[in-house]
Scaffold this active site. Structure first.
Site, PDB file in Angstrom:
ATOM      1  N   GLY A  41     -10.710   7.776   6.733  1.00  0.00           N
ATOM      2  CA  GLY A  41      -9.262   7.474   6.177  1.00  0.00           C
ATOM      3  C   GLY A  41      -9.136   8.140   4.689  1.00  0.00           C
ATOM      4  O   GLY A  41     -10.276   8.512   4.047  1.00  0.00           O
ATOM      5  N   GLU A 100      -8.100  10.687   3.332  1.00  0.00           N
ATOM      6  CA  GLU A 100      -8.462  12.049   3.341  1.00  0.00           C
ATOM      7  C   GLU A 100      -7.394  13.039   2.611  1.00  0.00           C
ATOM      8  O   GLU A 100      -7.737  14.368   2.137  1.00  0.00           O
ATOM      9  CB  GLU A 100      -8.679  12.821   4.698  1.00  0.00           C
ATOM     10  N   LYS A 139      -4.258  12.785   3.928  1.00  0.00           N
ATOM     11  CA  LYS A 139      -3.459  13.066   5.032  1.00  0.00           C
ATOM     12  C   LYS A 139      -2.005  13.220   4.704  1.00  0.00           C
ATOM     13  O   LYS A 139      -1.145  13.931   5.270  1.00  0.00           O
ATOM     14  CB  LYS A 139      -3.519  12.008   6.249  1.00  0.00           C
ATOM     15  N   HIS A 162       0.050   5.505   1.598  1.00  0.00           N
ATOM     16  CA  HIS A 162       0.139   6.812   0.940  1.00  0.00           C
ATOM     17  C   HIS A 162       1.353   6.884   0.083  1.00  0.00           C
ATOM     18  O   HIS A 162       2.273   6.390   0.388  1.00  0.00           O
ATOM     19  CB  HIS A 162      -0.153   8.127   1.479  1.00  0.00           C
ATOM     20  N   GLN A 213      -5.405   6.428   9.074  1.00  0.00           N
ATOM     21  CA  GLN A 213      -6.827   6.238   9.012  1.00  0.00           C
ATOM     22  C   GLN A 213      -7.663   7.574   9.443  1.00  0.00           C
ATOM     23  O   GLN A 213      -7.160   8.524   9.221  1.00  0.00           O
ATOM     24  CB  GLN A 213      -7.387   4.918   9.763  1.00  0.00           C
ATOM     25  N   ARG A 217      -9.606  -0.915  -3.832  1.00  0.00           N
ATOM     26  CA  ARG A 217     -10.905  -1.265  -3.843  1.00  0.00           C
ATOM     27  C   ARG A 217     -11.442   0.320  -4.240  1.00  0.00           C
ATOM     28  O   ARG A 217     -10.861   1.235  -3.708  1.00  0.00           O
ATOM     29  CB  ARG A 217     -11.515  -1.493  -2.727  1.00  0.00           C
ATOM     30  N   SER A 232      -6.595  22.411  -0.449  1.00  0.00           N
ATOM     31  CA  SER A 232      -5.751  21.930  -1.435  1.00  0.00           C
ATOM     32  C   SER A 232      -6.522  21.622  -2.763  1.00  0.00           C
ATOM     33  O   SER A 232      -7.628  21.254  -2.603  1.00  0.00           O
ATOM     34  CB  SER A 232      -4.956  20.785  -0.974  1.00  0.00           C
TER      35      SER A 232
HETATM   36  P1  IMP Z   1      -8.203  -2.780   9.257  1.00  0.00           P
HETATM   37  O1  IMP Z   1      -7.409  -1.534   9.967  1.00  0.00           O
HETATM   38  O2  IMP Z   1      -7.175  -3.449   8.341  1.00  0.00           O
HETATM   39  O3  IMP Z   1      -8.478  -3.803  10.396  1.00  0.00           O
HETATM   40  O4  IMP Z   1      -9.436  -2.580   8.736  1.00  0.00           O
HETATM   41  C1  IMP Z   1     -10.721  -2.160   9.371  1.00  0.00           C
HETATM   42  C2  IMP Z   1     -11.341  -0.949   8.435  1.00  0.00           C
HETATM   43  O5  IMP Z   1     -10.439   0.349   8.486  1.00  0.00           O
HETATM   44  C3  IMP Z   1     -11.711  -1.464   7.023  1.00  0.00           C
HETATM   45  O6  IMP Z   1     -12.955  -0.787   6.856  1.00  0.00           O
HETATM   46  C4  IMP Z   1     -10.526  -0.638   6.419  1.00  0.00           C
HETATM   47  O7  IMP Z   1     -10.845  -0.531   5.029  1.00  0.00           O
HETATM   48  C5  IMP Z   1     -10.361   0.566   7.000  1.00  0.00           C
HETATM   49  N1  IMP Z   1      -9.247   1.034   7.135  1.00  0.00           N
HETATM   50  C6  IMP Z   1      -7.973   0.538   7.528  1.00  0.00           C
HETATM   51  N2  IMP Z   1      -7.001   1.443   7.180  1.00  0.00           N
HETATM   52  C7  IMP Z   1      -7.597   2.430   6.516  1.00  0.00           C
HETATM   53  C8  IMP Z   1      -6.802   3.494   5.715  1.00  0.00           C
HETATM   54  O8  IMP Z   1      -5.508   3.808   5.946  1.00  0.00           O
HETATM   55  N3  IMP Z   1      -7.595   4.335   5.038  1.00  0.00           N
HETATM   56  C9  IMP Z   1      -8.935   3.803   4.949  1.00  0.00           C
HETATM   57  N4  IMP Z   1      -9.459   2.981   5.413  1.00  0.00           N
HETATM   58  C10 IMP Z   1      -8.749   2.208   6.090  1.00  0.00           C
END
Ligand code: IMP
Length: 429
Positions: free
Chosen positions: A15, A17, A19, A44, A225, A304, A414
């Site tokens: 995730g 990246e 996008k 985003h 993601q 974070r 980019s």
């Molecule tokens: P959840 O999707 O909230 O259940 O989180 C599960 C895992 O996916 C965690 O490690 C999150 O930090 C990660 N995650 C969920 N959505 C994103 C995103 O859009 N970008 C980066 N990490 C994500």
């Protein structure tokens, strides 16, 4: 085989990246932008009329009323979050949105978020979820107790299902020794209010998108993601609860298996990850610190700090196999300017063996060694280049190495946040 005029934009790492930027780049040449998985765990920002908007759920074409924006059946919809996003657009004068919501999409209720938070706090090893209720909502879907958008419009069924769900969640709280009780009346009232506000958006989106594909409309599938967060093919259990692969699009949208004509995998010029889990090329020194600061590597949804790693070709080879990638879009290349030596992870080895793929078990990552190549960096400012050939030689070599070691053509890169800082190497879409 049918050849539709479609493109999928998916993240190939964990995730974040870039996008959003790449999807926006293509969104205004699309007739349809379709979100197919995830929910408001994604995030985003989009600059529109000099104002910054944080989008979590709405598809990226939402600012253009000529683009039809679809939340397909595979998405989980937080009604409150959705209405807030629509309202924030409306406050900025964007009223005439073209939005279509699948009647089969599942709903994220406030209790899903509370369960997500409680589970995180009570797990031995927390996953580091976004606490947006995504996992619990998909769990209900798989357990066949979930409430779908269509159910909002059947009073008796909605009441019965919501009661059943809330009773079950309250029992769960009790069993965890938590005094909390979810209030049925409040949740029901909110559902009734929300259903009025969204009713003109609700459709059978499978039919809508299928017809569009058949008419050779330009359809963009917007991934959220990244592939390594895929529930099936990611670094389980530190993954999300849906599949961000382009292979999941047909099921998640309700369209034929041959619907995706090309898939652009968006990858950073390095790797980042938020939350727990393996990151084989991770490093922590003044260079990773610099990358974090220059690349503003802090989560959009959670704030974070992201962990940093060198570019990892093995991850992209995995993404290529499980998702299909016809091209790579390499983002944030400019962030690497000024680093004298750049590493690329080219292989994983375990003992004597070169691994063909990433390990299935998290535990095995402890035994993985990464083999690297080291390339010289560049010092020239690349933020204004207009073509691949404007790049300094070492930056070109870096992209060529990415292409060689991943086996996927780099079709775009980019060098900054602006649209004109996205440069095509090949003509795409
Ligand atoms: P959840 O999707 O909230 O259940 O989180 C599960 C895992 O996916 C965690 O490690 C999150 O930090 C990660 N995650 C969920 N959505 C994103 C995103 O859009 N970008 C980066 N990490 C994500």
């Amino acid at each position: 085989m049918k050849k539709y005029n479609s493109i999928a934009i998916v993240g190939t790492q964990w995730g974040d990246e870039g996008k959003g930027k790449i999807t926006n780049y293509f969104a205004n040449r699309a007739d349809y932008v379709v979100r197919f998985q995830g929910g408001n765990n994604a995030g985003h920002s989009i600059i529109y009329n000099n104002q910054r908007f944080g989008l979590h759920l709405l598809p990226s074409g939402i600012f253009d009323k000529n683009v039809k924006n679809v939340l397909a059946n595979g998405v989980v919809i937080d009604l409150e979050g959705l209405l807030n996003e629509i309202e924030s657009l409306s406050k900025a004068g964007v009223n005439d949105i073209s939005l279509f919501i699948s009647d089969r999409a599942h709903i994220v209720f406030p209790y899903h978020k509370e369960i997500d938070t409680l589970q995180e706090e009570n797990r031995k090893a927390d996953i580091g979820t976004t606490r947006q209720g995504i996992g619990p909502a998909y769990t209900d879907k798989v357990s066949r107790i979930g409430i779908r958008i269509i159910d909002l419009y059947d009073d008796d069924y909605l009441k019965e299902k919501l009661k059943e769900n809330i009773e079950e969640k309250n029992k769960l709280f009790e069993s965890m020794g938590i005094k909390k009780k979810i209030d049925f009346d409040k949740t029901y009232k909110f559902a009734l209010e929300a259903r009025e506000k969204i009713k003109h958006y609700v459709v059978d989106s499978s039919v809508l998108v299928y017809k569009a594909l058949e008419k050779r409309k330009k359809v963009l599938f917007e991934g959220a993601q990244g592939i390594l967060l895929c529930l099936d093919h990611g670094t389980y259990p530190f993954v999300t609860s849906s599949s961000p692969t382009s292979s999941s699009i047909p099921l998640n949208v309700g369209i034929p298996s041959y619907s995706v004509s090309q898939t652009i995998g968006v990858t950073k010029a390095y790797v980042t990850r938020v939350g727990k889990g393996a990151l084989p090329t991770e490093f922590e020194n003044e260079i990773s610190e610099k990358i974090r600061e220059v690349g503003k590597e802090y989560g959009t949804t959670t704030g974070r700090a992201r962990r940093i790693g060198w570019f990892d070709a093995t991850l992209i080879k995995h993404a290529k196999r499980v998702s299909g990638l016809t091209g790579l879009s390499v983002t944030l290349l400019d962030v690497l300017t000024g680093i004298s030596e750049l590493k690329i992870g080219i292989n994983y080895t375990m003992g004597e063996h070169i691994l063909e793929s990433i390990p299935a078990s998290e535990k095995n990552y402890n035994e993985v060694n990464v083999s690297y190549i080291v390339l010289p960096g560049w010092t020239e400012n690349i933020s204004k280049v207009k073509s691949f050939y404007d790049l300094p030689k070492n930056a070109r070599k870096y992209l060529e190495a990415i292409e060689n070691y991943t086996g996927v053509p780099v079709v775009q890169f980019s060098v900054g946040p602006k649209k004109e800082q996205t440069i095509n190497i090949e003509n795409i879409w």
